[in-house]
Each structure stands twice: as structure tokens, then as C-alpha cells.
Scaffold this active site. Structure first.
Site, mmCIF file in Angstrom:
data_model
loop_
_atom_site.group_PDB
_atom_site.id
_atom_site.type_symbol
_atom_site.label_atom_id
_atom_site.label_comp_id
_atom_site.label_asym_id
_atom_site.label_seq_id
_atom_site.Cartn_x
_atom_site.Cartn_y
_atom_site.Cartn_z
ATOM 1 C CD GLU A 40 -2.970 -0.751 -0.164
ATOM 2 O OE1 GLU A 40 -3.032 0.393 -0.664
ATOM 3 O OE2 GLU A 40 -3.587 -1.715 -0.655
ATOM 4 C CE1 TYR A 55 -6.541 3.588 -0.592
ATOM 5 C CE2 TYR A 55 -4.182 3.450 -0.110
ATOM 6 C CZ TYR A 55 -5.315 2.964 -0.752
ATOM 7 O OH TYR A 55 -5.229 1.835 -1.521
ATOM 8 C CG ASP A 81 -7.869 4.800 -4.464
ATOM 9 O OD1 ASP A 81 -9.097 4.817 -4.742
ATOM 10 O OD2 ASP A 81 -7.070 4.017 -5.014
#
Ligand code: SF4
Length: 347
Positions: free
Chosen positions: A37, A120, A138
């Protein structure tokens, strides 16, 4: 808002059948999911694959990364850009070792408190690794959700993110990681920015923008911050024994990375030569010019070759003479690697 379960079920069924294979989708290790991520922020999936594989091979555990030197971590990141991500991630992993016995916390607030973790990353890692009910928002999700609802809120604003996170909460009460990934995958593969494939979209019947013909007008996003132009000059100084003069950056942008001595373009060569006690002589004309775009700034660099008569390092305490053959051991920002290659080829 759409009736659950039909929208969610349709989306997840499509995702099960059409998702791209990615190495981080084949693991349940929270540390590996977290690495992916962080790398995927601002970077294309195909670029990330090889970096991810190499990173988990070199730092297979939280402890191994926590023990690593920052230079080694930045070296593995070289070319991915946005190096503050790597530094923050490294710091966060050390915090996990110190405060959480080396185990990624499955408490969203504790995870959010780690260095560099924003909403996020928190939602992505907590939902994918632990199936916790947090919605990821996102760029892909902004686009998909604004189109599905024909929403006109400005997606550049924080309050819109909060509003979307709230809207999506009912959908992440179960299978949150799968739902979040399905939304992002739909945005990446079907609901793309300029040429969405609405005819192949599994949730077209739920899409208000499609019905109203406003697809390409969504999402609404106010203009980005303007880029600033930085006009710079770089000295390529190499001695007869094949050593080059480098300095380690101390500024927040690219901190810790290595560059050739750099000055604003206004600094006169007489002043620079004076700084080196006249042990260097700078060419009158630049060897070449180079432009490099960062997120909010552009570097316009004039590259000058300089002859050297003494191993003086000038006024910068972060400067060192380093053999050109050792270049691979030092982490260079992309424009500096380009300068190095061009000057080596010119020799
Ligand atoms: Fe996006 Fe078109 Fe699907 Fe709507 S129908 S979600 S605009 S791809």
C-alpha cells in the site's frame, strides 16, 4: 444509496472474476500488505511489482526492516520516487517493534498513530489484512463513487473524503478488504478517467452519471496547486583518479539522497570557485540542460563540468569524494542518475 446486497454482490462477483493477479493479493501478512500500500501510493502497479518482491525478499520481517540502515532502505526504493514514504515507513516499522512487540496493530487508531499512516493507508491495511470496517477512498474510489451517485462535491476537499467514507460504511461491514479492492479495481480497469468502459461495467445499472450522461464531468475536482520552477546549476566534478564530488541532501525534499553539488542558477561561478579556494575551474558553458518534474516543483538544471586541482570540498559539510565505480552504493534521485550517465557517456 444502492440496495445492499445487489450492488455489492455484483461488484464483488465481477472482482472475483476479473481482478489482476498481484503478489500482495496472495498474502494475508499485514506487514506485506502495508508495504504494497505504501509503494502503490502515486506509483503504477506494474512498477511496484518488482520493487515489492525485492523489498520483501531483502526485508522479510518487520524486525529485519527495523534493524536496517536508512540508506539501505532508500537504496531499495531508488526509482520509486516520493522517498519520504520510505523514510516514514521505516520509522513506523521501528515504532511497531518498540511499541507493539513487532506485530502490526489491528487497532485502527493505533495504526493511524504510526508515522506516515494516513486515512487511506489505515483503511486499506486494516480492511485487507484484518477485515475491519473501514472504507478506502483513493483517486479511483473518488471517481467511481462520484459517478455512481452523479455527485458534484469537490473531491479535492477533505470534507468530501469524509463524506465518501461515511457513504461507503454500510458496504464495508463485512468483506471490507474485498469490497475496497473491488472498488479500486473497477476504477483502474473499467471506470477510468477519460475513457470509461461503461458498456462493460458490472454496475452500470446502478450508475446515475451513466443514466444522466454526465460521466466525463465527474468527479468535480478543483485545480491542483501550481508547480514552482526552480532554476538550478549542478557541478559535475571528477578527479583524474575517477572520484566524483557528491553531497548528501539535508533539505526535506529527497533528504538523505546524494547529488552533485547544486546551487541556484543565480550564484556566480566566481563565488563558487571562491568557495572552493579556487581549486576548481568551472566550464563557461553548461554541458547540457535537464528538466525534472516533481509533484509540486520542476527542477530546470544547467549541468557544468568543473576541473579540480585539489580535493577541497567547498563550504558544504555533507560533501564527500566518492569513486564513480561505487555509484550503486549511493541512493541518487532520478535527475542525478541521468546527469551521472550523461557525463560518463561524454567522457
Ligand atoms: Fe463508471 Fe461507467 Fe460504470 Fe458508471 S457505468 S461506474 S461511469 S464505468
Amino acid at each position: 444509496m444502492y440496495s445492499e446486497p445487489s450492488f455489492k454482490e455484483t461488484l464483488i462477483t465481477w472482482f472475483d472474476q476479473h481482478q489482476r493477479q498481484m503478489p500482495w493479493r496472495e498474502t494475508t501478512n499485514p506487514y506485506y500488505i502495508w508495504i504494497s500500500e505504501v509503494m502503490l501510493q502515486q506509483t503504477q502497479v506494474n512498477t511496484v511489482r518488482s520493487y515489492y518482491e525485492r523489498f520483501i525478499s531483502d526485508f522479510p520481517t518487520i524486525e529485519s526492516l527495523a534493524r536496517a540502515d536508512e540508506d539501505d532502505v532508500l537504496k531499495r526504493w531508488e526509482g520509486l520516487g516520493y522517498y519520504s514514504r520510505a523514510r516514514n515507513f521505516h520509522t513506523a516499522v521501528k515504532e511497531v517493534v518498540e511499541k507493539h512487540n513487532g506485530v502490526v496493530p489491528d487497532d485502527p487508531e493505533a495504526f493511524l498513530a504510526l508515522k506516515g499512516v494516513g486515512p487511506y493507508t489505515q483503511a486499506a491495511v486494516m480492511s485487507i489484512a484484518f477485515d475491519l470496517p473501514l472504507a478506502t477512498v483513493d483517486g479511483n474510489v473518488f471517481r467511481v463513487w462520484s459517478r455512481l451517485n452523479d455527485d458534484t462535491q469537490d473531491t479535492a476537499l477533505q470534507k468530501t473524503r469524509k463524506s465518501y467514507e461515511q457513504d461507503l460504511l454500510p458496504y464495508v461491514q463485512s468483506q471490507s478488504g474485498t469490497f475496497n479492492q473491488a472498488m479500486m479495481e473497477l476504477g483502474a480497469l473499467i471506470c477510468t478517467p477519460t475513457s470509461p468502459l461503461c458498456m462493460f461495467c458490472p454496475v452500470q445499472e446502478h450508475c446515475e452519471a451513466f443514466e444522466k450522461g454526465t460521466v466525463l464531468e465527474r468527479p468535480i475536482k478543483t485545480k491542483k496547486q501550481k508547480k514552482t520552477l526552480h532554476r538550478l546549476q549542478v557541478l559535475y566534478v571528477e578527479d583524474e583518479a575517477g572520484n566524483m564530488l557528491l553531497e548528501q541532501r539535508d533539505q526535506s525534499l529527497l533528504r538523505g539522497m546524494w547529488q552533485f553539488p547544486m546551487y541556484p542558477v543565480e550564484t556566480s561561478h566566481a563565488d563558487i570557485e571562491q568557495e572552493f579556494d579556487h581549486h576548481i575551474l568551472i566550464d563557461e558553458e553548461p554541458s547540457f540542460h535537464l528538466k525534472h518534474q516533481f509533484t509540486h516543483r520542476t527542477w530546470d538544471i544547467a549541468v557544468y563540468r568543473a576541473k579540480v586541482t585539489d580535493h577541497h570540498i567547498g563550504g558544504n559539510p555533507f560533501r564527500h569524494w566518492i569513486p564513480c565505480s561505487d555509484k550503486k552504493q549511493y541512493t541518487f534521485p532520478v535527475p542525478m542518475t541521468k546527469i551521472f550517465k550523461a557525463m560518463q557517456q561524454a567522457d
